[in-house]
Design an enzyme around this catalytic site. Structure first.
Site, PDB file in Angstrom:
ATOM      1  N   HIS A  78       3.888  -0.272  10.668  1.00  0.00           N
ATOM      2  CA  HIS A  78       3.598  -1.472  11.145  1.00  0.00           C
ATOM      3  C   HIS A  78       3.721  -1.585  12.885  1.00  0.00           C
ATOM      4  O   HIS A  78       4.927  -1.519  13.137  1.00  0.00           O
ATOM      5  CB  HIS A  78       3.987  -2.671  10.748  1.00  0.00           C
ATOM      6  CG  HIS A  78       3.407  -2.864   9.322  1.00  0.00           C
ATOM      7  ND1 HIS A  78       2.448  -3.774   9.060  1.00  0.00           N
ATOM      8  CD2 HIS A  78       3.838  -2.329   8.043  1.00  0.00           C
ATOM      9  CE1 HIS A  78       2.412  -3.872   7.691  1.00  0.00           C
ATOM     10  NE2 HIS A  78       3.216  -2.934   7.152  1.00  0.00           N
TER      11      HIS A  78
ATOM     12  N   HIS B 232       3.008   3.751   6.008  1.00  0.00           N
ATOM     13  CA  HIS B 232       2.210   3.456   7.295  1.00  0.00           C
ATOM     14  C   HIS B 232       3.287   2.748   8.366  1.00  0.00           C
ATOM     15  O   HIS B 232       4.137   1.964   7.726  1.00  0.00           O
ATOM     16  CB  HIS B 232       1.306   2.545   6.940  1.00  0.00           C
ATOM     17  CG  HIS B 232       1.324   1.358   6.272  1.00  0.00           C
ATOM     18  ND1 HIS B 232       1.568   1.631   4.810  1.00  0.00           N
ATOM     19  CD2 HIS B 232       1.880   0.080   6.284  1.00  0.00           C
ATOM     20  CE1 HIS B 232       1.909   0.546   3.975  1.00  0.00           C
ATOM     21  NE2 HIS B 232       2.304  -0.288   4.933  1.00  0.00           N
TER      22      HIS B 232
ATOM     23  N   VAL C 235       0.797  -1.103   0.004  1.00  0.00           N
ATOM     24  CA  VAL C 235       0.127   0.010   0.217  1.00  0.00           C
ATOM     25  C   VAL C 235       0.863   1.214   0.218  1.00  0.00           C
ATOM     26  O   VAL C 235       1.726   1.469   0.915  1.00  0.00           O
ATOM     27  CB  VAL C 235      -1.001  -0.125   1.135  1.00  0.00           C
ATOM     28  CG1 VAL C 235      -1.804   1.339   1.225  1.00  0.00           C
ATOM     29  CG2 VAL C 235      -1.723  -1.345   1.164  1.00  0.00           C
TER      30      VAL C 235
HETATM   31  P1  5GP Z   1       2.466  -3.290   3.650  1.00  0.00           P
HETATM   32  O1  5GP Z   1       2.680  -4.619   2.872  1.00  0.00           O
HETATM   33  O2  5GP Z   1       2.334  -2.326   2.505  1.00  0.00           O
HETATM   34  O3  5GP Z   1       3.685  -2.883   4.337  1.00  0.00           O
HETATM   35  O4  5GP Z   1       1.424  -3.107   4.494  1.00  0.00           O
HETATM   36  C1  5GP Z   1       0.178  -3.135   3.845  1.00  0.00           C
HETATM   37  C2  5GP Z   1      -0.777  -3.774   5.118  1.00  0.00           C
HETATM   38  O5  5GP Z   1      -2.094  -3.345   5.012  1.00  0.00           O
HETATM   39  C3  5GP Z   1      -1.026  -5.177   5.062  1.00  0.00           C
HETATM   40  O6  5GP Z   1      -0.616  -5.911   6.433  1.00  0.00           O
HETATM   41  C4  5GP Z   1      -2.420  -5.369   4.744  1.00  0.00           C
HETATM   42  O7  5GP Z   1      -2.804  -6.583   5.435  1.00  0.00           O
HETATM   43  C5  5GP Z   1      -2.968  -4.083   5.262  1.00  0.00           C
HETATM   44  N1  5GP Z   1      -4.225  -3.786   4.423  1.00  0.00           N
HETATM   45  C6  5GP Z   1      -4.403  -3.729   3.118  1.00  0.00           C
HETATM   46  N2  5GP Z   1      -5.641  -3.319   2.907  1.00  0.00           N
HETATM   47  C7  5GP Z   1      -6.310  -3.011   3.917  1.00  0.00           C
HETATM   48  C8  5GP Z   1      -7.570  -2.787   4.295  1.00  0.00           C
HETATM   49  O8  5GP Z   1      -8.460  -2.366   3.493  1.00  0.00           O
HETATM   50  N3  5GP Z   1      -7.892  -2.520   5.751  1.00  0.00           N
HETATM   51  C9  5GP Z   1      -7.061  -2.827   6.659  1.00  0.00           C
HETATM   52  N4  5GP Z   1      -7.399  -2.438   7.915  1.00  0.00           N
HETATM   53  N5  5GP Z   1      -5.733  -3.380   6.467  1.00  0.00           N
HETATM   54  C10 5GP Z   1      -5.360  -3.350   5.109  1.00  0.00           C
END
Ligand code: 5GP
Ligand code: ZN
Length: 112
Positions: free
Chosen positions: A101, A99, A95
């Site tokens: 985590h 963000h 995404v």
């Molecule tokens: P990344 O992989 O970009 O570091 O983390 C994106 C995170 O966003 C993932 O852990 C995924 O589960 C979470 N995520 C993606 N779409 C949504 C959503 O619509 N709602 C929520 N609450 N989390 C999301």
């Protein structure tokens, strides 16, 4: 803008809120990778860590301060937790709205 996290911030996509103020929003990850898995997003659309500038230093400090507060509230301050900004393809960023985590509540995988 077609950004999932902007839509979550705006309430267009539902989420389970954990914290909200004028600068950041925190909510539970929809697909948790640990017993506690929360995401903190700046309300301003910033693509990744690469796109933070010195003007965002106070915002970044605030994100970490909020992370610390949330960890305490969720009872993982002392047991331990991990803070991660996945940045770019190789890190698995999916995404493209920066963000942080917050992961904890159990022994996490060894990164060493
Ligand atoms: P990344 O992989 O970009 O570091 O983390 C994106 C995170 O966003 C993932 O852990 C995924 O589960 C979470 N995520 C993606 N779409 C949504 C959503 O619509 N709602 C929520 N609450 N989390 C999301
Ligand atoms: Zn966004």
């Amino acid at each position: 803008m077609d950004c999932i996290f902007c839509k979550i911030i705006e309430g267009e996509i539902p989420s389970k809120a954990v914290y909200n103020d004028e600068l950041v929003f925190a909510f539970y990850d929809v697909s948790p990778k640990a017993p506690v898995h929360i995401l903190i997003v700046p309300k301003k659309h910033i693509v990744s860590v690469n796109d933070f500038t010195v003007d965002d230093n106070a915002l970044l400090a605030h994100i970490f301060d909020v992370a610390k507060q949330i960890a305490k509230r969720k009872g993982i301050s002392e047991s331990g937790y991990r803070l991660i900004f996945n940045t770019g393809k190789d890190a698995g960023q999916t995404v493209f709205h920066a963000h942080l985590h917050i992961l904890g509540g159990d022994t996490l995988c060894d990164l060493g």
